[in-house]
Design a protein around this motif. Structure first.
Motif, PDB file in Angstrom:
ATOM      1  N   SER A 146      52.936  26.764  75.490  1.00 52.33           N
ATOM      2  CA  SER A 146      54.288  26.610  76.031  1.00 52.33           C
ATOM      3  C   SER A 146      54.644  25.126  76.083  1.00 52.33           C
ATOM      4  N   THR A 147      55.847  24.799  75.635  1.00 55.52           N
ATOM      5  CA  THR A 147      56.300  23.412  75.671  1.00 55.52           C
ATOM      6  C   THR A 147      57.753  23.357  76.116  1.00 55.52           C
ATOM      7  N   GLY A 148      58.218  22.180  76.423  1.00 55.34           N
ATOM      8  CA  GLY A 148      59.575  22.010  76.931  1.00 55.34           C
ATOM      9  C   GLY A 148      60.619  21.873  75.838  1.00 55.34           C
ATOM     10  N   THR A 149      61.867  22.031  76.249  1.00 57.74           N
ATOM     11  CA  THR A 149      62.964  21.949  75.286  1.00 57.74           C
ATOM     12  C   THR A 149      63.141  20.537  74.732  1.00 57.74           C
ATOM     13  N   ASP A 150      62.739  19.513  75.490  1.00 58.49           N
ATOM     14  CA  ASP A 150      62.847  18.147  74.981  1.00 58.49           C
ATOM     15  C   ASP A 150      61.946  17.955  73.764  1.00 58.49           C
ATOM     16  N   VAL A 151      60.755  18.547  73.779  1.00 54.66           N
ATOM     17  CA  VAL A 151      59.833  18.467  72.643  1.00 54.66           C
ATOM     18  C   VAL A 151      60.431  19.197  71.444  1.00 54.66           C
ATOM     19  N   LEU A 152      60.972  20.379  71.684  1.00 56.55           N
ATOM     20  CA  LEU A 152      61.589  21.144  70.596  1.00 56.55           C
ATOM     21  C   LEU A 152      62.776  20.390  70.001  1.00 56.55           C
ATOM     22  N   ASP A 153      63.566  19.768  70.859  1.00 57.60           N
ATOM     23  CA  ASP A 153      64.711  18.996  70.396  1.00 57.60           C
ATOM     24  C   ASP A 153      64.267  17.843  69.498  1.00 57.60           C
ATOM     25  N   ARG A 154      63.248  17.117  69.911  1.00 60.04           N
ATOM     26  CA  ARG A 154      62.750  15.991  69.105  1.00 60.04           C
ATOM     27  C   ARG A 154      62.184  16.457  67.773  1.00 60.04           C
ATOM     28  N   LEU A 155      61.481  17.603  67.780  1.00 55.79           N
ATOM     29  CA  LEU A 155      60.945  18.132  66.523  1.00 55.79           C
ATOM     30  C   LEU A 155      62.063  18.577  65.589  1.00 55.79           C
ATOM     31  N   CYS A 156      63.071  19.250  66.126  1.00 48.46           N
ATOM     32  CA  CYS A 156      64.207  19.679  65.297  1.00 48.46           C
ATOM     33  C   CYS A 156      64.914  18.477  64.681  1.00 48.46           C
ATOM     34  N   THR A 157      65.078  17.433  65.455  1.00 49.76           N
ATOM     35  CA  THR A 157      65.715  16.223  64.939  1.00 49.76           C
ATOM     36  C   THR A 157      64.879  15.607  63.830  1.00 49.76           C
ATOM     37  N   TYR A 158      63.583  15.448  64.068  1.00 48.97           N
ATOM     38  CA  TYR A 158      62.687  14.842  63.076  1.00 48.97           C
ATOM     39  C   TYR A 158      62.610  15.677  61.801  1.00 48.97           C
ATOM     40  N   LEU A 159      62.508  16.993  61.961  1.00 56.08           N
ATOM     41  CA  LEU A 159      62.347  17.881  60.809  1.00 56.08           C
ATOM     42  C   LEU A 159      63.681  18.271  60.165  1.00 56.08           C
ATOM     43  N   ASP A 160      64.777  17.867  60.799  1.00 55.92           N
ATOM     44  CA  ASP A 160      66.120  18.186  60.314  1.00 55.92           C
ATOM     45  C   ASP A 160      66.281  19.697  60.133  1.00 55.92           C
ATOM     46  N   CYS A 161      65.990  20.424  61.225  1.00 57.21           N
ATOM     47  CA  CYS A 161      66.081  21.886  61.172  1.00 57.21           C
ATOM     48  C   CYS A 161      66.680  22.409  62.475  1.00 57.21           C
ATOM     49  N   GLY A 162      67.101  23.646  62.461  1.00 58.57           N
ATOM     50  CA  GLY A 162      67.593  24.300  63.661  1.00 58.57           C
ATOM     51  C   GLY A 162      66.453  24.909  64.445  1.00 58.57           C
ATOM     52  N   ILE A 163      66.719  25.255  65.680  1.00 59.46           N
ATOM     53  CA  ILE A 163      65.686  25.818  66.553  1.00 59.46           C
ATOM     54  C   ILE A 163      65.131  27.127  65.992  1.00 59.46           C
ATOM     55  N   ALA A 164      65.976  27.944  65.368  1.00 61.38           N
ATOM     56  CA  ALA A 164      65.524  29.227  64.807  1.00 61.38           C
ATOM     57  C   ALA A 164      64.578  29.013  63.620  1.00 61.38           C
ATOM     58  N   GLU A 165      64.631  27.847  63.012  1.00 59.64           N
ATOM     59  CA  GLU A 165      63.715  27.548  61.910  1.00 59.64           C
ATOM     60  C   GLU A 165      62.372  27.051  62.423  1.00 59.64           C
ATOM     61  N   LEU A 166      62.324  26.658  63.688  1.00 58.40           N
ATOM     62  CA  LEU A 166      61.109  26.106  64.280  1.00 58.40           C
ATOM     63  C   LEU A 166      60.385  27.078  65.198  1.00 58.40           C
ATOM     64  N   VAL A 167      61.133  28.019  65.787  1.00 55.72           N
ATOM     65  CA  VAL A 167      60.580  28.942  66.772  1.00 55.72           C
ATOM     66  C   VAL A 167      61.040  30.355  66.456  1.00 55.72           C
ATOM     67  N   GLU A 168      60.131  31.327  66.629  1.00 58.72           N
ATOM     68  CA  GLU A 168      60.537  32.729  66.482  1.00 58.72           C
ATOM     69  C   GLU A 168      59.905  33.548  67.593  1.00 58.72           C
ATOM     70  N   HIS A 169      60.582  34.632  67.932  1.00 56.85           N
ATOM     71  CA  HIS A 169      60.095  35.550  68.954  1.00 56.85           C
ATOM     72  C   HIS A 169      59.412  36.734  68.265  1.00 56.85           C
ATOM     73  N   LEU A 170      58.189  37.013  68.681  1.00 49.98           N
ATOM     74  CA  LEU A 170      57.438  38.152  68.168  1.00 49.98           C
ATOM     75  C   LEU A 170      57.267  39.151  69.298  1.00 49.98           C
ATOM     76  N   ARG A 171      57.553  40.390  69.025  1.00 53.05           N
ATOM     77  CA  ARG A 171      57.336  41.415  70.055  1.00 53.05           C
ATOM     78  C   ARG A 171      55.831  41.612  70.241  1.00 53.05           C
ATOM     79  N   ASP A 172      55.440  41.779  71.493  1.00 48.18           N
ATOM     80  CA  ASP A 172      54.012  41.956  71.806  1.00 48.18           C
ATOM     81  C   ASP A 172      53.487  43.284  71.318  1.00 48.18           C
TER      82      ASP A 172
END
Length: 73
Positions: free
Chosen positions: A47-73
């Motif tokens: 688990s990580t914070g939204t600030d980390v996700l924001d920085r990764l999206c900026t660096y990778l030039d991608c949207g959040i849906a391209e970086l994170v996905e939800h998998l049903r358990d």
């Protein structure tokens, strides 16, 4: 469960930039600790914070849906 697609996005960036990108380089460019990046890459259920996700999206030039996905358990 949330799954990070950091490895896939790094591969895309490496292809676009035509060069290898190290975790140290990502860490320096984003200000995210290398151990945090390693946990995102390797630790299931990490688990990580939204600030980390924001920085990764900026660096990778991608949207959040391209970086994170939800998998049903």
């Amino acid at each position: 469960m949330i799954r990070f697609k950091l490895a896939e996005q790094l591969e895309k960036k490496q292809f676009r930039d035509s060069r290898r990108i190290t975790m140290q380089e990502v860490s320096e460019a984003t200000g995210i600790n290398r151990s945090t990046l390693s946990k995102i890459l390797n630790q299931k259920g990490y688990s990580t914070g939204t600030d980390v996700l924001d920085r990764l999206c900026t660096y990778l030039d991608c949207g959040i849906a391209e970086l994170v996905e939800h998998l049903r358990d």
